[in-house]
Design a protein around this motif. Structure first.
Motif, mmCIF file in Angstrom:
data_model
loop_
_atom_site.group_PDB
_atom_site.id
_atom_site.type_symbol
_atom_site.label_atom_id
_atom_site.label_comp_id
_atom_site.label_asym_id
_atom_site.label_seq_id
_atom_site.Cartn_x
_atom_site.Cartn_y
_atom_site.Cartn_z
ATOM 1 N N SER A 36 0.835 -1.197 0.000
ATOM 2 C CA SER A 36 0.000 0.000 0.000
ATOM 3 C C SER A 36 0.874 1.254 0.000
ATOM 4 C CB SER A 36 -0.912 0.006 1.229
ATOM 5 O OG SER A 36 -0.141 0.042 2.420
ATOM 6 N N LEU A 37 0.303 2.349 -0.532
ATOM 7 C CA LEU A 37 0.986 3.632 -0.534
ATOM 8 C C LEU A 37 0.729 4.351 0.784
ATOM 9 C CD1 LEU A 37 0.215 4.892 -4.150
ATOM 10 C CD2 LEU A 37 2.464 4.288 -3.240
ATOM 11 N N LYS A 38 1.769 4.968 1.324
ATOM 12 C CA LYS A 38 1.666 5.716 2.573
ATOM 13 C C LYS A 38 1.733 7.211 2.269
ATOM 14 C CE LYS A 38 1.944 1.728 4.581
ATOM 15 N NZ LYS A 38 0.740 1.061 5.099
ATOM 16 N N THR A 39 0.885 7.957 2.938
ATOM 17 C CA THR A 39 0.897 9.412 2.782
ATOM 18 C C THR A 39 1.751 10.098 3.845
ATOM 19 O OG1 THR A 39 -1.113 9.585 4.127
ATOM 20 C CG2 THR A 39 -1.386 9.400 1.745
ATOM 21 N N TYR B 75 2.970 2.651 -9.872
ATOM 22 C CA TYR B 75 1.573 2.924 -9.537
ATOM 23 C C TYR B 75 0.989 3.902 -10.548
ATOM 24 C CZ TYR B 75 2.354 0.800 -4.949
ATOM 25 O OH TYR B 75 2.650 -0.065 -3.933
ATOM 26 N N LEU B 76 -0.276 3.673 -10.880
ATOM 27 C CA LEU B 76 -1.069 4.584 -11.703
ATOM 28 C C LEU B 76 -2.232 5.065 -10.843
ATOM 29 C CD1 LEU B 76 -2.065 4.125 -15.399
ATOM 30 C CD2 LEU B 76 -3.802 4.782 -13.738
ATOM 31 N N CYS B 77 -2.233 6.360 -10.537
ATOM 32 C CA CYS B 77 -3.231 6.934 -9.630
ATOM 33 C C CYS B 77 -4.153 7.865 -10.413
ATOM 34 C CB CYS B 77 -2.551 7.702 -8.501
ATOM 35 S SG CYS B 77 -1.356 6.732 -7.570
ATOM 36 N N SER B 78 -5.401 7.447 -10.610
ATOM 37 C CA SER B 78 -6.396 8.289 -11.285
ATOM 38 C C SER B 78 -7.376 8.828 -10.249
ATOM 39 C CB SER B 78 -7.137 7.480 -12.359
ATOM 40 O OG SER B 78 -8.024 6.562 -11.758
ATOM 41 N N ILE C 132 4.868 7.655 -0.206
ATOM 42 C CA ILE C 132 5.927 6.779 0.301
ATOM 43 C C ILE C 132 5.732 5.393 -0.306
ATOM 44 C CG2 ILE C 132 7.027 5.862 2.372
ATOM 45 C CD1 ILE C 132 5.822 8.229 3.893
ATOM 46 N N LEU C 133 6.638 4.998 -1.177
ATOM 47 C CA LEU C 133 6.574 3.705 -1.851
ATOM 48 C C LEU C 133 7.059 2.591 -0.925
ATOM 49 C CD1 LEU C 133 8.039 4.813 -5.310
ATOM 50 C CD2 LEU C 133 5.652 4.774 -4.580
ATOM 51 N N LEU D 64 2.165 4.533 10.691
ATOM 52 C CA LEU D 64 1.987 4.607 9.244
ATOM 53 C C LEU D 64 0.564 5.063 8.912
ATOM 54 C CD1 LEU D 64 3.629 1.152 8.400
ATOM 55 C CD2 LEU D 64 4.769 3.338 8.713
ATOM 56 N N TYR D 65 0.464 5.989 7.961
ATOM 57 C CA TYR D 65 -0.830 6.496 7.494
ATOM 58 C C TYR D 65 -0.988 6.049 6.038
ATOM 59 C CZ TYR D 65 -0.571 9.354 11.695
ATOM 60 O OH TYR D 65 -0.464 9.778 12.996
#
Length: 625
Positions: free
Chosen positions: A199-202, A323-326, A540-541, A564-565
């Motif tokens: 998962s991606l972390k902000t 990652y592709l974020c739409s 954050i990858l 972690l968020y």
């Protein structure tokens, strides 16, 4: 003065003087209540003034004596201890009448003084004088060994307990001594790695009792060297523990290297991550492409080139993932060999029925891992329930033939029911004779009813879609030509999706995560403890998270915690695919640290959840999800 000087029983004095003073003490103090010689334990310095039931100077048993008229009670000597009043293993040198030295212990001396001349001392002295001095010492040692068991039976309850406590204390000290602990007895770390989290972390917040200020304000040379090492895929080796992290240039360079990521498109005045529910970050910002069709086509053309470049690197195993974020969903592409899969995989979350239907129309084969997992578990429960019911029915039947017939009838009936359901026929209404009274549902209603459960999955974690193998190439073409991929209205209208990758690709821009260190005081119980914190923000990858935690391990001496968020739509990226295979090929040349690649190759055990806390204590990991 003579009495005070003769306080210690270990003081060397002639035997005749001991006899004389003991006779004088008995004549003055009277007869003791204990006739077995307890009075012999009292020292000569105490004999003149020891009243009844008064403890002598030494911390031994009480002496029961007759009080003298007008005599006061003498208090116990506070400086007396057990060492100078009782020493069973120490020997005394007693000079006889002929001037020869004899070795004896305190008990032997007491026995000699109690006999008061009843034995014939000159005869014994003559016999001992005939032996050499070494032979006499040997005889005394043998006699002492024989009398050792008998000494234990003496009434020294307090003294024995004190001696036992001292011996126990000595043993405990020996056991607790650091020198006594063998290096092999120290337990190794329980867990040296945390599960893979895709998962991606902000945002990530690190806390540690040691200072984390070394991570911010790098020198210009350190920052340049870190960026150069990232582009060249060079990694420096660090020791197991770093004494002064702030003065370690290799550590600071490696930290700058771990913060780098690549992004397309890049607009300095707008944050392009996250894209889902991010209308607030676009509100009030300049969007010149919103009303300019030519500009939108130019942005999409460049975006298509970047996406094709990323997939080519992924297929050649030069890029581990991207990652592709739409504005509607997020896609994770993983190279073959990562996540426990032997082929390229793509996970899309969340999805809608319309998107899934469009993918089917393009001939893309996909699966719903969470739905399939739930269906399999439900079918297994039904099979187990049917088996238990059949076992109960068969046990009630008396004859085995009836049981077999019943099973055959149930199987036939089950097949008929399935065929009826598949054909959608309503022959059972005709059998009941009510086919004209009940209105039959039309085919559209039946189709909507069957697809009702599929519609209910929209925008939920269970709607995650998995595409594997050669279908991922078809998925890339579908995403490039899909018109619904870009918003047509709103603040994100005309803006292509965001591409994020850990390595460089065509059209990408280098970015670094933002790191900030703060020292705070945290209340622990009734006291306040100094705690240093390090906050990292940005997309954050997974490889960046692993690289940072690997650097904090030696820098913080194996003691830190992380909160972690997670970007919520990507939490289900840890779902295992249906076709788990052995990793085929190597991804060692993808530009990541070998330790990070080794972790990403393992299948994730988090399911549809993501990590929320990571805690390292004494170089051992614990986590929560």
């Amino acid at each position: 003065m003579s009495k005070q000087a003769g306080y210690s029983p270990n003081f060397k004095r002639p035997a005749e003087i001991m006899r004389m003073r003991r006779k004088r003490a008995r004549s003055e103090a009277g007869v003791f209540s204990s006739p077995s010689g307890q009075g012999s334990t009292s020292s000569p310095g105490q004999s003149d003034s020891s009243p009844a039931c008064v403890r002598p100077f030494s911390p031994g048993p009480l002496l029961v004596t007759q009080t003298r008229s007008g005599g006061g009670i003498k208090r116990r000597n506070p400086f007396a201890n057990i060492e100078n009043t009782f020493s069973p293993k120490k020997k005394l040198l007693i000079y006889n009448d002929e001037g020869n030295a004899e070795a004896a212990d305190s008990d032997q001396m007491k026995k000699m003084t109690e006999k008061e001349g009843e034995e014939d001392m000159p005869t014994k002295k003559q016999c001992r004088a005939a032996l050499p001095f070494s032979a006499r010492l040997t005889e005394v040692d043998q006699q002492e060994l024989k009398e050792t068991p008998s000494k234990k039976s003496l009434n020294f309850s307090e003294d024995d307990s004190l001696f036992e406590e001292e011996e126990d204390d000595v043993k405990s000290l020996l056991l607790k001594s650091p020198q006594a602990i063998a290096p092999a007895s120290i337990a190794p770390p329980v867990c040296t790695q945390y599960p893979t989290d895709w998962s991606l972390k902000t945002r990530v917040l690190f806390t540690s009792p040691l200072s984390l200020s070394w991570a911010e304000h790098p020198k210009a040379q350190e920052e340049a060297l870190g960026l150069s090492q990232h582009c060249r895929a060079q990694f420096s080796s660090l020791p197991h523990s770093i004494q002064d992290p702030r003065s370690c240039s290799e550590l600071r360079c490696a930290f700058q290297q771990s913060l780098v990521y690549w992004q397309h498109p890049s607009l300095p005045w707008i944050s392009l991550f996250p894209r889902i529910n991010a209308e607030r970050s676009f509100t009030g910002k300049s969007t010149p492409w919103a009303q300019d069709t030519a500009l939108q086509k130019s942005l999409m053309s460049e975006w298509s080139v970047s996406l094709s470049s990323l997939y080519s690197l992924l297929k050649a195993r030069l890029c581990p993932y991207f990652y592709l974020c739409s504005y509607q969903f997020t896609v994770l592409f993983r190279a073959a060999g990562l996540g426990g899969s032997g082929s390229i995989t793509a996970l899309i979350s969340p999805t809608t029925r319309g998107l899934r239907e469009a993918m089917k129309a393009e001939g893309i084969k996909f699966s719903l891992p969470l739905v399939d997992e739930r269906r399999k578990s439900k079918e297994q429960q039904e099979v187990e329930a049917e088996q238990t019911e059949k076992a109960q029915d068969c046990s009630e039947l008396k004859e085995s033939k009836d049981c077999q017939e019943a099973e055959e009838g149930e199987s036939c009936g089950y097949n008929d029911e399935n065929e009826d359901d598949d054909d959608g026929s309503f022959s059972w209404l005709k059998e009941m004779g009510v086919q004209d009274k009940i209105k039959k549902p039309d085919s559209i209603s039946i189709q909507l009813r069957k697809e009702g459960h599929a519609v209910s999955l929209d925008h939920k974690p269970e709607s995650v879609v998995c595409v594997e193998g050669s279908d991922t190439f078809t998925l890339i073409n579908f995403l490039i030509n899909c018109k619904s991929l870009v918003a047509t209205a709103g603040s994100q209208a005309g803006l292509p999706p965001t591409l994020l990758a850990p390595i460089a690709f065509r059209g990408a821009t280098m970015h670094t995560l933002k790191a900030r260190s703060v020292n705070v005081k945290s209340q622990v119980g009734s006291t306040y403890q100094n705690i240093s914190s390090l906050e990292i923000t940005g997309p954050i990858l997974p490889s960046s998270l692993h690289a940072v935690t690997s650097l904090l391990r030696p820098a913080q001496k194996g003691n830190y915690a992380a909160t972690l968020y997670t970007h919520a739509p990507t939490a289900v990226m840890n779902t295992q695919t249906n076709n788990q295979q052995c990793a085929g090929g190597s991804v060692d040349l993808c530009g990541l640290h070998p330790a990070s690649i080794q972790q990403l190759q393992q299948p994730s055990s988090l399911g549809k959840t993501a990590l929320t806390h990571i805690n390292m204590n004494n170089y051992s990991y614990t986590w929560k999800n």
